[in-house]
Design an enzyme around this catalytic site. Structure first.
Site, PDB file in Angstrom:
ATOM      1  N   SER A 162       0.842  -1.198   0.000  1.00 30.95           N
ATOM      2  CA  SER A 162       0.000   0.000   0.000  1.00 30.95           C
ATOM      3  C   SER A 162       0.876   1.247   0.000  1.00 30.95           C
ATOM      4  O   SER A 162       1.652   1.491   0.931  1.00 30.95           O
ATOM      5  CB  SER A 162      -0.900   0.010   1.234  1.00 30.95           C
ATOM      6  OG  SER A 162      -1.456   1.306   1.389  1.00 30.95           O
ATOM      7  N   HIS A 219      -1.193  -1.158  -4.248  1.00 31.60           N
ATOM      8  CA  HIS A 219      -2.482  -0.761  -3.667  1.00 31.60           C
ATOM      9  C   HIS A 219      -2.462   0.750  -3.454  1.00 31.60           C
ATOM     10  O   HIS A 219      -1.540   1.300  -2.849  1.00 31.60           O
ATOM     11  CB  HIS A 219      -2.672  -1.506  -2.343  1.00 31.60           C
ATOM     12  CG  HIS A 219      -4.015  -1.328  -1.721  1.00 31.60           C
ATOM     13  ND1 HIS A 219      -5.142  -2.005  -2.151  1.00 31.60           N
ATOM     14  CD2 HIS A 219      -4.424  -0.547  -0.693  1.00 31.60           C
ATOM     15  CE1 HIS A 219      -6.173  -1.656  -1.401  1.00 31.60           C
ATOM     16  NE2 HIS A 219      -5.770  -0.754  -0.514  1.00 31.60           N
ATOM     17  N   ASP A 228      -4.531   3.823  -2.017  1.00 32.56           N
ATOM     18  CA  ASP A 228      -5.618   4.195  -1.102  1.00 32.56           C
ATOM     19  C   ASP A 228      -6.043   5.641  -1.300  1.00 32.56           C
ATOM     20  O   ASP A 228      -5.287   6.563  -0.986  1.00 32.56           O
ATOM     21  CB  ASP A 228      -5.147   4.033   0.350  1.00 32.56           C
ATOM     22  CG  ASP A 228      -5.118   2.585   0.786  1.00 32.56           C
ATOM     23  OD1 ASP A 228      -6.145   1.900   0.633  1.00 32.56           O
ATOM     24  OD2 ASP A 228      -4.061   2.144   1.271  1.00 32.56           O
ATOM     25  N   MET A 272      -8.497   8.591  -0.156  1.00 32.54           N
ATOM     26  CA  MET A 272      -9.340   8.973   0.991  1.00 32.54           C
ATOM     27  C   MET A 272      -9.823  10.402   0.808  1.00 32.54           C
ATOM     28  O   MET A 272      -9.046  11.283   0.442  1.00 32.54           O
ATOM     29  CB  MET A 272      -8.528   8.899   2.273  1.00 32.54           C
ATOM     30  CG  MET A 272      -7.911   7.539   2.521  1.00 32.54           C
ATOM     31  SD  MET A 272      -7.063   7.545   4.105  1.00 32.54           S
ATOM     32  CE  MET A 272      -6.365   5.904   4.094  1.00 32.54           C
ATOM     33  N   HIS A 283      -8.246   1.689  -4.335  1.00 33.85           N
ATOM     34  CA  HIS A 283      -9.240   1.493  -3.268  1.00 33.85           C
ATOM     35  C   HIS A 283      -9.837   2.860  -2.959  1.00 33.85           C
ATOM     36  O   HIS A 283      -9.187   3.705  -2.343  1.00 33.85           O
ATOM     37  CB  HIS A 283      -8.511   0.893  -2.061  1.00 33.85           C
ATOM     38  CG  HIS A 283      -9.345   0.698  -0.841  1.00 33.85           C
ATOM     39  ND1 HIS A 283      -8.806   0.450   0.412  1.00 33.85           N
ATOM     40  CD2 HIS A 283     -10.697   0.708  -0.669  1.00 33.85           C
ATOM     41  CE1 HIS A 283      -9.771   0.306   1.296  1.00 33.85           C
ATOM     42  NE2 HIS A 283     -10.936   0.474   0.673  1.00 33.85           N
ATOM     43  N   MET A 325     -11.900   5.107  -0.973  1.00 38.37           N
ATOM     44  CA  MET A 325     -12.600   5.333   0.304  1.00 38.37           C
ATOM     45  C   MET A 325     -13.227   6.709   0.209  1.00 38.37           C
ATOM     46  O   MET A 325     -12.694   7.712   0.708  1.00 38.37           O
ATOM     47  CB  MET A 325     -11.594   5.230   1.465  1.00 38.37           C
ATOM     48  CG  MET A 325     -11.174   3.791   1.728  1.00 38.37           C
ATOM     49  SD  MET A 325      -9.743   3.657   2.810  1.00 38.37           S
ATOM     50  CE  MET A 325      -8.456   3.791   1.599  1.00 38.37           C
ATOM     51  N   MET A 377     -12.017  -5.322   4.701  1.00 36.46           N
ATOM     52  CA  MET A 377     -11.230  -4.455   5.584  1.00 36.46           C
ATOM     53  C   MET A 377     -11.006  -5.194   6.900  1.00 36.46           C
ATOM     54  O   MET A 377     -11.960  -5.682   7.518  1.00 36.46           O
ATOM     55  CB  MET A 377     -11.960  -3.145   5.865  1.00 36.46           C
ATOM     56  CG  MET A 377     -11.978  -2.134   4.739  1.00 36.46           C
ATOM     57  SD  MET A 377     -10.389  -1.623   4.048  1.00 36.46           S
ATOM     58  CE  MET A 377      -9.434  -1.156   5.490  1.00 36.46           C
ATOM     59  N   GLY A 402      -8.967   4.185   7.012  1.00 32.25           N
ATOM     60  CA  GLY A 402      -8.576   5.572   7.264  1.00 32.25           C
ATOM     61  C   GLY A 402      -7.096   5.750   7.563  1.00 32.25           C
ATOM     62  O   GLY A 402      -6.514   6.758   7.191  1.00 32.25           O
ATOM     63  N   PHE A 403      -6.510   4.760   8.219  1.00 32.09           N
ATOM     64  CA  PHE A 403      -5.114   4.926   8.628  1.00 32.09           C
ATOM     65  C   PHE A 403      -4.369   3.606   8.524  1.00 32.09           C
ATOM     66  O   PHE A 403      -4.952   2.548   8.779  1.00 32.09           O
ATOM     67  CB  PHE A 403      -5.040   5.428  10.083  1.00 32.09           C
ATOM     68  CG  PHE A 403      -5.711   6.762  10.257  1.00 32.09           C
ATOM     69  CD1 PHE A 403      -5.005   7.937  10.025  1.00 32.09           C
ATOM     70  CD2 PHE A 403      -7.055   6.836  10.600  1.00 32.09           C
ATOM     71  CE1 PHE A 403      -5.635   9.172  10.146  1.00 32.09           C
ATOM     72  CE2 PHE A 403      -7.701   8.062  10.721  1.00 32.09           C
ATOM     73  CZ  PHE A 403      -6.982   9.245  10.497  1.00 32.09           C
ATOM     74  N   GLY A 404      -3.085   3.726   8.204  1.00 39.14           N
ATOM     75  CA  GLY A 404      -2.226   2.553   8.238  1.00 39.14           C
ATOM     76  C   GLY A 404      -1.796   2.272   9.673  1.00 39.14           C
ATOM     77  O   GLY A 404      -2.072   3.049  10.591  1.00 39.14           O
ATOM     78  N   GLY A 405      -1.139   1.147   9.857  1.00 40.18           N
ATOM     79  CA  GLY A 405      -0.504   0.845  11.135  1.00 40.18           C
ATOM     80  C   GLY A 405      -1.438   0.392  12.241  1.00 40.18           C
ATOM     81  O   GLY A 405      -1.055   0.422  13.413  1.00 40.18           O
ATOM     82  N   ASP A 413      -7.146  -6.151   3.974  1.00 35.15           N
ATOM     83  CA  ASP A 413      -6.499  -4.827   4.021  1.00 35.15           C
ATOM     84  C   ASP A 413      -6.570  -4.274   5.436  1.00 35.15           C
ATOM     85  O   ASP A 413      -7.653  -3.968   5.934  1.00 35.15           O
ATOM     86  CB  ASP A 413      -7.237  -3.909   3.029  1.00 35.15           C
ATOM     87  CG  ASP A 413      -6.588  -2.555   2.882  1.00 35.15           C
ATOM     88  OD1 ASP A 413      -5.519  -2.319   3.463  1.00 35.15           O
ATOM     89  OD2 ASP A 413      -7.174  -1.718   2.149  1.00 35.15           O
ATOM     90  N   GLY A 448      -3.465  -4.078   8.835  1.00 32.35           N
ATOM     91  CA  GLY A 448      -2.769  -4.879   9.837  1.00 32.35           C
ATOM     92  C   GLY A 448      -2.230  -6.196   9.309  1.00 32.35           C
ATOM     93  O   GLY A 448      -2.028  -7.134  10.073  1.00 32.35           O
ATOM     94  N   SER A 476       3.887  -3.134   7.110  1.00 29.09           N
ATOM     95  CA  SER A 476       4.773  -4.289   7.246  1.00 29.09           C
ATOM     96  C   SER A 476       5.614  -4.506   5.991  1.00 29.09           C
ATOM     97  O   SER A 476       6.591  -5.251   6.038  1.00 29.09           O
ATOM     98  CB  SER A 476       3.983  -5.547   7.591  1.00 29.09           C
ATOM     99  OG  SER A 476       3.066  -5.788   6.575  1.00 29.09           O
TER     100      SER A 476
HETATM  101  C1  DX5 Z   1      -6.479   1.706   5.508  1.00 30.79           C
HETATM  102  C2  DX5 Z   1      -6.038   1.419   4.086  1.00 30.79           C
HETATM  103  C3  DX5 Z   1      -4.970   0.415   4.039  1.00 30.79           C
HETATM  104  C4  DX5 Z   1      -3.713   0.768   4.780  1.00 30.79           C
HETATM  105  C5  DX5 Z   1      -3.145  -0.510   5.324  1.00 30.79           C
HETATM  106  O1  DX5 Z   1      -7.559   2.524   5.487  1.00 30.79           O
HETATM  107  O2  DX5 Z   1      -7.104   0.964   3.288  1.00 30.79           O
HETATM  108  O3  DX5 Z   1      -4.655   0.019   2.700  1.00 30.79           O
HETATM  109  O4  DX5 Z   1      -2.761   1.406   3.999  1.00 30.79           O
HETATM  110  O5  DX5 Z   1      -2.054  -0.179   6.098  1.00 30.79           O
HETATM  111  P1  DX5 Z   1      -1.364  -1.207   7.086  1.00 30.79           P
HETATM  112  O6  DX5 Z   1      -0.903  -2.352   6.270  1.00 30.79           O
HETATM  113  O7  DX5 Z   1      -0.259  -0.395   7.668  1.00 30.79           O
HETATM  114  O8  DX5 Z   1      -2.413  -1.601   8.094  1.00 30.79           O
HETATM  115 ZN    ZN Z   2      -6.686   0.060   1.220  1.00 33.29          ZN
END
Ligand code: DX5
Ligand code: ZN
Length: 213
Positions: free
Chosen positions: A7, A32, A34, A36, A66, A68, A137, A142-145, A171, A173, A195
């Site tokens: 991503s 990927h 994203d 938003m 993707h 959102m 999902m 909304g956020f990574g990590g 998608d 974690g 990751s």
């Molecule tokens: C979250 C995104 C994901 C995000 C995943 O809203 O859709 O694609 O980037 O990030 P990680 O792999 O860090 O959870």
């Molecule tokens: Zn995504």
């Protein structure tokens, strides 16, 4: 086939070209992307101009977009023209999912539908025949990590039990441990932000995914 889809959200945005080049050198060509809108999710990311720049500079990179967004109908053509291979829309914002999927098909892109953790997979069942790609999902978008929600794997198992043979992506974690759980449930596309791009050795992550059966 099990595929890794890094991503871009987690990449180093000051060095995006280098990040994508490295990814391609690791034998990964699915990115990927994203998008938003700060309404459907409480965050803003990037838009179609970046998508078309990536497509122009790295035509071999397949773009998994993707969306959102609350109003994806205003943007799906633009992303198709920007080079998306797959466009995934959220079930939660679609009043008429079948017509939306027909629109994607007429634009020549692969048709994807996503569900947030609180949306039942049953909401996808009437549309399985018109989907190439489902995105489950495994965190609140909304956020990574964030931390993987294992209970979402029931959705993946249910969709495979219902006979869905297209791609099922997970998608949020996803790391090499949670990926294994997802693959066992029936997922075959592993979206990895943190990751992969924050790993000390993303090439090792890519190689490990290639060993997945
Ligand atoms: C979250 C995104 C994901 C995000 C995943 O809203 O859709 O694609 O980037 O990030 P990680 O792999 O860090 O959870
Ligand atoms: Zn995504």
């Amino acid at each position: 086939m099990i595929e890794l889809a890094p991503s871009l959200l987690a990449a180093d945005w000051m060095h995006l070209g280098r990040e994508i080049e490295n990814m391609l050198n690791h034998g990964v060509n699915l990115l990927h992307f994203d998008v938003m809108d700060a309404h459907f999710v409480p965050n803003l990311s990037f838009g179609p101009d970046l998508c078309s720049d990536v497509h122009r500079l790295f035509p071999e990179c397949r773009l998994d977009v993707h969306l959102m967004m609350n109003n994806p109908q205003s943007y799906w053509r633009i992303f198709a023209e920007a080079g998306a291979e797959t466009i995934t829309l959220h079930r939660e914002v679609l009043a008429d999912p079948r017509t939306a999927m027909e629109a994607l098909r007429s634009l020549g892109v692969r048709r994807g539908m996503a569900v947030k953790p609180g949306t039942p997979a049953e909401d996808l069942l009437p549309y399985l025949d018109c989907l190439d790609h489902i995105l489950i999902m495994t965190v609140e978008p909304g956020f990574g990590g964030q931390t993987f929600m294992p209970e979402q794997m029931d959705k993946v198992r249910m969709l495979r039990d219902k006979g869905f043979t297209g791609d099922i992506a997970v998608d949020g974690g996803i790391n090499l441990d949670t990926a294994r759980v997802a693959v066992q449930a029936g997922a075959n596309v592993l979206v990895m932000g943190t990751s992969y791009f924050h790993s000390d050795d993303p090439g090792r992550v890519a190689r490990a995914v290639k060993e997945f059966k």
